[in-house]
Design a protein around this motif. Structure first.
Motif, PDB file in Angstrom:
ATOM      1  N   VAL A  97       0.831  -1.208   0.000  1.00  0.00           N
ATOM      2  CA  VAL A  97       0.000   0.000   0.000  1.00  0.00           C
ATOM      3  C   VAL A  97       0.868   1.261   0.000  1.00  0.00           C
ATOM      4  N   ILE A 100       2.397   1.864  -3.342  1.00  0.00           N
ATOM      5  CA  ILE A 100       1.375   2.356  -4.274  1.00  0.00           C
ATOM      6  C   ILE A 100       1.153   3.844  -4.024  1.00  0.00           C
TER       7      ILE A 100
ATOM      8  N   LEU B  82      -6.304  -6.839  -6.066  1.00  0.00           N
ATOM      9  CA  LEU B  82      -6.192  -5.457  -6.554  1.00  0.00           C
ATOM     10  C   LEU B  82      -6.992  -5.298  -7.844  1.00  0.00           C
ATOM     11  N   LEU B 140      -4.691  -7.371 -10.608  1.00  0.00           N
ATOM     12  CA  LEU B 140      -4.416  -6.085 -11.239  1.00  0.00           C
ATOM     13  C   LEU B 140      -4.508  -6.234 -12.757  1.00  0.00           C
ATOM     14  N   SER B 263      -6.813   2.226 -11.133  1.00  0.00           N
ATOM     15  CA  SER B 263      -6.651   3.229 -10.074  1.00  0.00           C
ATOM     16  C   SER B 263      -7.801   3.145  -9.066  1.00  0.00           C
ATOM     17  N   SER B 265      -9.420   0.389  -8.324  1.00  0.00           N
ATOM     18  CA  SER B 265      -9.146  -0.818  -7.533  1.00  0.00           C
ATOM     19  C   SER B 265      -8.174  -0.513  -6.412  1.00  0.00           C
ATOM     20  N   ILE B 266      -7.129   0.211  -6.762  1.00  0.00           N
ATOM     21  CA  ILE B 266      -6.123   0.551  -5.770  1.00  0.00           C
ATOM     22  C   ILE B 266      -6.746   1.430  -4.698  1.00  0.00           C
ATOM     23  N   TYR B 269      -8.748  -0.716  -2.422  1.00  0.00           N
ATOM     24  CA  TYR B 269      -7.856  -1.458  -1.544  1.00  0.00           C
ATOM     25  C   TYR B 269      -7.367  -0.558  -0.412  1.00  0.00           C
TER      26      TYR B 269
END
Lengths: 291, 352
Positions: A97, A100, B82, B140, B263, B265-266, B269
């Motif tokens: 995380v 990212i 992801l 992903l 993006s 999805s991230i 998360y």
């Protein structure tokens, strides 16, 4: 036929750049369990740094060296101390995380702070074309492939042949035993981060003339590098090269013979195929589960 | 015959690899109070808001539904996904395409749920073969593939032009096109789904999911069918995302591929992790941060995403287990203090 050969060759050149990014990624994972989702941005930043040094009047080779020094400090030491070290003890998720988040910050920091435009980047190679047996190849492709392969094999040789390299491998394989043997573990792990930073700079030098220096250039590069690393085998440095070349060539062929619209899905399809039949990657070794 | 495992990382320096085991949902004395206040706020506040405020509340609820599902996959079952926005997109497009073809929303919704369940199962299969890290990449990549289909297959999805004028559904003859009506409808769905998830987690199934997360090998040795639970955690999580997508399409009334990319999805998360993965109420907080943060960060304009990224890194460094781990950390700190005090007191007693 010549078309096919041309596509394969330029795919190999692109793939060798993926391999550079993939190799650093693999090394980080082996040495410290760090997963760097900002790997693509680690290629994007040096590209901008080199442009900045170029604007100060440094010739490209010097700009590259200065960028390498800067990268070892910021992307190597800074990244290790600031993000990897504090988070690794919490397992995989926080570091995923955080990197990212780092990628988002770096990408948009460049976009807001510098520009959203794409900047041209000087090529190392003259704009020349050769014809080899009916196949036209550009000097840039040949040079890129040669340099990237030399760097990957050089890194491999360093790991396998030098005392420092072997110590780094020992740390990667078994940290506790390495400590017992008197190896300076933190230093070896730092070397890995430093090598990753330098490889990223080299990838930037080779890829930016074609990709152009742009804030989001790292996005697809990073993802493809991961897929390449996994296709080749995540615990094997040579695998990064094989995986990179497979992805590069596959993309070129798919764009030409299937549909350019789905070019970005190639790495994924290859990856899915590989992990379903050989989860450890093409060259990877099976690692048994630890209970 | 156990599935082969991906190469595992060497233990990182520092030794401990797993965080503290998180509790399965339990009733605290404070929980009913918190729930009551929350329900009251959600029921009573929106009527006093302007349309945009109501829209934001609804938008937040849609993301709460989606991240509840992801929290099951990631937080409870420990599968690092992801690609959640892909299911979000599949749900939204299924409903939109069917409604454009003249099918009722009430048939589109189950269709979206069924499709997401089936695809979620299929995506779960690679998860059986590979471990955390590879799975993150596989999902992903799956998300990218879905996004490419949405963008390129114009005959079905309208490509980059998207699908516009998606009608709001009606319920028992009431048309829900007023913002407030649609908000209450979304709230109802969210409460229903939250209740269902609560029941699921409190059941033996929920225990099996957490066993899978905390120690897959031990879970297997205890006779838990890890394969089935891995697949199910994906499929159920995907259904939640599908429902969220099915509500999202009529809410924004126009869909195109952009919101269903990697993006998002991230972002989802992050919402799960920020709220606290494996905490039942985590998604409420996480989605609020994810939806409201962009609103608060408007002052930063071009720098907004930069600030957001920095905030994520800072938050991970400060609270790797998310916001809802704060009470536990405070408790741990208090206990440590008490222990220290006791340790200091002991030698004194020995002298006396």
């Amino acid at each position: 036929m010549t078309d096919l050969l041309q596509l394969v060759f330029s795919g190999m050149a692109t793939g060798s750049i993926y391999a550079l990014a993939a190799l650093g990624f693999t090394l980080l994972w082996q040495a410290s369990g760090t997963v760097n989702f900002a790997q693509g941005e680690f290629v994007m930043l040096p590209a901008f740094a080199m442009l900045a040094f170029g604007n100060l009047g440094l010739p490209l080779p010097l700009a590259f060296l200065a960028t390498c020094v800067l990268a070892i400090g910021v992307l190597g030491w800074g990244f290790k101390r600031g993000i990897a070290d504090p988070l690794l003890k919490f397992g995989l998720m926080p570091i995923v995380v955080a990197t990212i988040g780092l990628a988002i910050a770096l990408r948009n920091g460049v976009r807001a702070g510098i520009s959203a435009q794409a900047f041209p980047f000087p090529s190392l190679f003259a704009d020349k074309l050769f014809t080899l047996g009916g196949v036209t190849v550009s000097l840039a492709d040949v040079g890129t492939l040669a340099i990237a392969v030399a760097l990957v094999l050089g890194t491999q040789a360093f790991l396998a042949r030098t005392v420092t390299g072997r110590a780094m491998q020992a740390v990667a394989q078994n940290t506790e035993s390495a400590t017992v043997l008197g190896i300076d573990v933190p230093r070896m792990v730092f070397y890995t981060f430093a090598i990753n930073a330098v490889l990223a700079c080299a990838a930037a030098l080779l890829v930016t003339p074609t990709y152009l220096a742009k804030f989001d250039m790292g996005e697809s590069l990073g993802t493809k590098a991961f897929f390449a690393a996994i296709i080749g085998g995540f615990n094997n440095s040579r695998g990064a090269l094989l995986g990179g070349v497979i992805v590069g060539v596959g993309e070129n062929l798919a764009a030409a013979y299937i549909s350019p619209a789905y070019k970005d899905a190639v790495a994924l399809v290859l990856f899915m195929g590989v992990i379903l039949f050989k989860p450890q990657g093409l060259l990877g070794k099976r690692v048994e589960r630890k209970v | 015959m156990t599935p082969p495992e991906a190469p595992s990382a060497p233990p990182p320096q520092g030794g401990a690899t797993s965080g503290p085991a998180k509790p399965v949902p339990q009733w605290h004395a404070s929980k009913p109070v918190i729930l009551a206040v929350l329900t009251l706020v959600l029921l009573a506040v929106p009527p006093f808001l302007k349309n945009y405020g109501i829209y934001l509340f609804t938008y937040w609820l849609v993301f709460v539904i989606a991240t509840m599902g992801l929290n099951l996959t990631v937080g409870y079952a420990g599968q690092k996904s992801l690609g959640h926005a892909a299911f979000f997109g599949i749900g939204a497009y299924t409903v939109a395409i069917l409604m454009k073809a003249g099918v009722s929303f009430w048939l589109g919704l189950p269709a979206a749920m069924a499709l997401c369940f089936a695809i979620g199962l299929a995506i779960g299969f690679p998860a059986l073969r590979v471990q955390a890290l590879y799975l993150a990449f596989a999902t992903l990549g799956f998300n990218t593939a879905v996004w490419l289909v949405l963008r390129n297959e114009e005959w079905l999805t309208g490509g980059t032009f998207g699908i516009n004028n998606i009608a709001r559904p009606s319920l028992f003859g009431l048309v829900l096109d007023k913002p407030l009506a649609f908000y209450y409808f979304t709230l109802g769905v969210a409460i229903l789904l939250a209740w269902w998830l609560w029941r699921l987690l409190a059941s033996p199934w929920g225990k099996a999911f957490t066993a899978l997360r905390d120690n897959p090998i031990r879970a297997e040795s205890l006779g838990i069918d890890t394969r089935a639970y891995t697949l199910l955690s994906f499929a159920i999580g995907a259904v939640y995302a599908g429902v969220a997508g099915a509500l999202f399409a009529p809410l924004v009334e126009f869909i195109e591929p952009a919101p269903f990319g990697v993006s998002t999805s991230i972002m989802m998360y992050l919402m799960v992790v920020v709220g606290g993965a494996g905490y039942f109420f985590g998604p409420l907080l996480g989605a609020a941060v994810g939806v409201l943060l962009p609103e608060w960060l408007r002052f930063a304009q071009g720098w907004y995403l930069f600030v957001f990224g920095v905030a994520v890194v800072a938050l991970m460094l400060w609270l790797p287990d998310g916001l809802l781990s704060i009470p536990e950390r405070l408790r741990a700190r208090r206990l440590a203090k008490a222990a220290r005090a006791a340790a200091l007191a002991e030698p004194v007693e020995a002298q006396a």
